[in-house]
Enzyme design. Structure first.
Site, PDB file in Angstrom:
ATOM      1  N   GLN A 137      -8.293 -37.415 -80.525  1.00  0.00           N
ATOM      2  CA  GLN A 137      -8.188 -36.945 -81.913  1.00  0.00           C
ATOM      3  C   GLN A 137      -8.661 -38.036 -82.879  1.00  0.00           C
ATOM      4  O   GLN A 137      -9.416 -37.775 -83.830  1.00  0.00           O
ATOM      5  CB  GLN A 137      -6.747 -36.553 -82.231  1.00  0.00           C
ATOM      6  CG  GLN A 137      -6.488 -36.270 -83.696  1.00  0.00           C
ATOM      7  CD  GLN A 137      -5.101 -35.715 -83.955  1.00  0.00           C
ATOM      8  OE1 GLN A 137      -4.880 -34.540 -83.770  1.00  0.00           O
ATOM      9  NE2 GLN A 137      -4.168 -36.554 -84.376  1.00  0.00           N
ATOM     10  N   ASP A 139       9.705 -42.548 -84.160  1.00  0.00           N
ATOM     11  CA  ASP A 139       9.340 -43.900 -84.604  1.00  0.00           C
ATOM     12  C   ASP A 139       7.825 -44.133 -84.610  1.00  0.00           C
ATOM     13  O   ASP A 139       7.337 -44.969 -85.369  1.00  0.00           O
ATOM     14  CB  ASP A 139      10.012 -44.952 -83.716  1.00  0.00           C
ATOM     15  CG  ASP A 139      11.486 -45.098 -84.066  1.00  0.00           C
ATOM     16  OD1 ASP A 139      11.891 -44.656 -85.165  1.00  0.00           O
ATOM     17  OD2 ASP A 139      12.236 -45.646 -83.232  1.00  0.00           O
ATOM     18  N   HIS A 145       5.549 -42.011 -85.616  1.00  0.00           N
ATOM     19  CA  HIS A 145       5.068 -41.579 -86.942  1.00  0.00           C
ATOM     20  C   HIS A 145       5.428 -42.613 -88.011  1.00  0.00           C
ATOM     21  O   HIS A 145       4.657 -42.867 -88.935  1.00  0.00           O
ATOM     22  CB  HIS A 145       5.721 -40.256 -87.350  1.00  0.00           C
ATOM     23  CG  HIS A 145       5.327 -39.074 -86.519  1.00  0.00           C
ATOM     24  ND1 HIS A 145       6.182 -38.453 -85.644  1.00  0.00           N
ATOM     25  CD2 HIS A 145       4.160 -38.394 -86.451  1.00  0.00           C
ATOM     26  CE1 HIS A 145       5.568 -37.432 -85.076  1.00  0.00           C
ATOM     27  NE2 HIS A 145       4.338 -37.373 -85.533  1.00  0.00           N
TER      28      HIS A 145
HETATM   29  O1  PAF Z   1      -1.609 -35.397 -84.830  1.00  0.00           O
HETATM   30  C1  PAF Z   1      -1.073 -34.461 -85.458  1.00  0.00           C
HETATM   31  O2  PAF Z   1       0.133 -34.416 -85.668  1.00  0.00           O
HETATM   32  C2  PAF Z   1      -1.961 -33.320 -85.967  1.00  0.00           C
HETATM   33  O3  PAF Z   1      -2.974 -33.036 -85.073  1.00  0.00           O
HETATM   34  C3  PAF Z   1      -2.504 -33.569 -87.377  1.00  0.00           C
HETATM   35  C4  PAF Z   1      -3.468 -34.751 -87.396  1.00  0.00           C
HETATM   36  C5  PAF Z   1      -1.374 -33.815 -88.345  1.00  0.00           C
HETATM   37  C6  PAF Z   1      -3.286 -32.345 -87.862  1.00  0.00           C
HETATM   38  O4  PAF Z   1      -2.468 -31.212 -87.930  1.00  0.00           O
END
Ligand code: PAF
Length: 278
Positions: free
Chosen positions: A150, A31, A33
């Site tokens: 990230q 969820d 994503h």
């Molecule tokens: O967060 C993720 O799932 C990965 O690090 C990403 C940003 C898709 C890059 O592969």
């Protein structure tokens, strides 16, 4: 939803849109994503997701080979969330030759925390995200705050390369008990799943200490490490950092508590932005 596997097809299809809104993923969608897709939708004229398990961001001993690939259910979920285009290249499409040209993000931000414990991780992430950006050419891209570092590394990369892409950070989606949703939660057996909530509880305790006025950050961090270790976890870090650049705090400034810890063989990460006193 159009499923597209090659670059010419993607370019041809997206050529008619002005403002693609993009959600890169490695699949095994939950969820959290789907929240990213829902955030993307109103921000563009076409919503594009990608599924690509990026070998470059896994260390040799990590779970690249066993990383869950759940294609059919991922497609169903993306479709239901309103995704218009799913770009799902195979390795030969995205890396037709060895990817020797790589993006090395700023070490001050990318060699600490996750970058320290997973050397090369952010080189792999930035390289694939840069490449996916070149393929999709989005005007907006949405990343989860669950991967807080990230998000900051990508924002910095986009700023430094003057990429015309707005980066949106989406709040972390949690299970009812507070565990941050993650593809790797699937590795937890029932006992570990019950225990896993302790990571977010430890972050809440760190936040509560700061909010109560405690300023010995090292002591707060040490207590959090000890509390998890005592329960059988192996914490990599439990830290309080400035939200802006993840450096150690110096004075009153917006903070985030960040954690990474192994429970058995599963490594979980989480974080909590600490609300500032009024
Ligand atoms: O967060 C993720 O799932 C990965 O690090 C990403 C940003 C898709 C890059 O592969």
């Amino acid at each position: 939803m159009h499923v597209i596997r090659t670059l010419p097809e993607l370019r041809d299809h997206l050529g008619r849109f002005e403002r693609p809104a993009f959600v890169p993923t490695m699949g095994n969608l939950h969820d959290g994503h789907l929240d990213l897709v829902r955030q993307a939708r109103p921000r563009g004229d076409v919503t594009v997701a990608s599924i690509f398990v990026n070998r470059l961001q896994f260390l040799p001993h990590e779970d690249f080979d066993t990383y869950p690939r759940t294609w059919d259910s991922d497609c169903d979920k993306l479709q239901a969330a309103g995704c218009d285009v799913l770009f799902a290249p195979d390795e030969r499409t995205l890396y037709p030759e060895p990817q020797t040209c790589k993006v090395h993000p700023d070490g001050a931000l990318a060699d600490i925390l996750e970058g320290h414990f997973r050397p090369g991780f952010f080189v792999g992430v930035c390289t694939v995200v840069m490449k996916l950006f070149a393929c999709v050419q989005p005007r907006v891209a949405v990343f989860g705050k669950k991967d807080y570092q990230q998000l900051l590394v990508i924002r910095h990369m986009v700023r430094q390369f003057a990429l015309p892409i707005e980066i949106v950070g989406s709040e972390t989606r949690r299970a009812d008990d507070g565990l941050a949703l993650s593809s790797r939660n699937g590795y937890l057996d029932q006992a570990a799943r019950t225990e896993a909530v302790q990571l977010s509880l430890a972050l809440k305790a760190m936040a509560a200490a700061v909010q109560a006025g405690e300023r010995d950050f090292a002591a707060i961090e040490a207590r959090a490490m000890q509390s998890l270790s005592a329960r059988g976890w192996q914490p990599d870090y439990m830290v309080l950092r400035r939200r802006a650049d993840l450096q150690a705090p110096t004075e009153a400034e917006p903070l985030v508590a960040l954690a990474a810890a192994r429970l058995g063989s599963t490594r979980l990460i989480d974080n909590l932005e600490i609300p500032q006193a009024a």
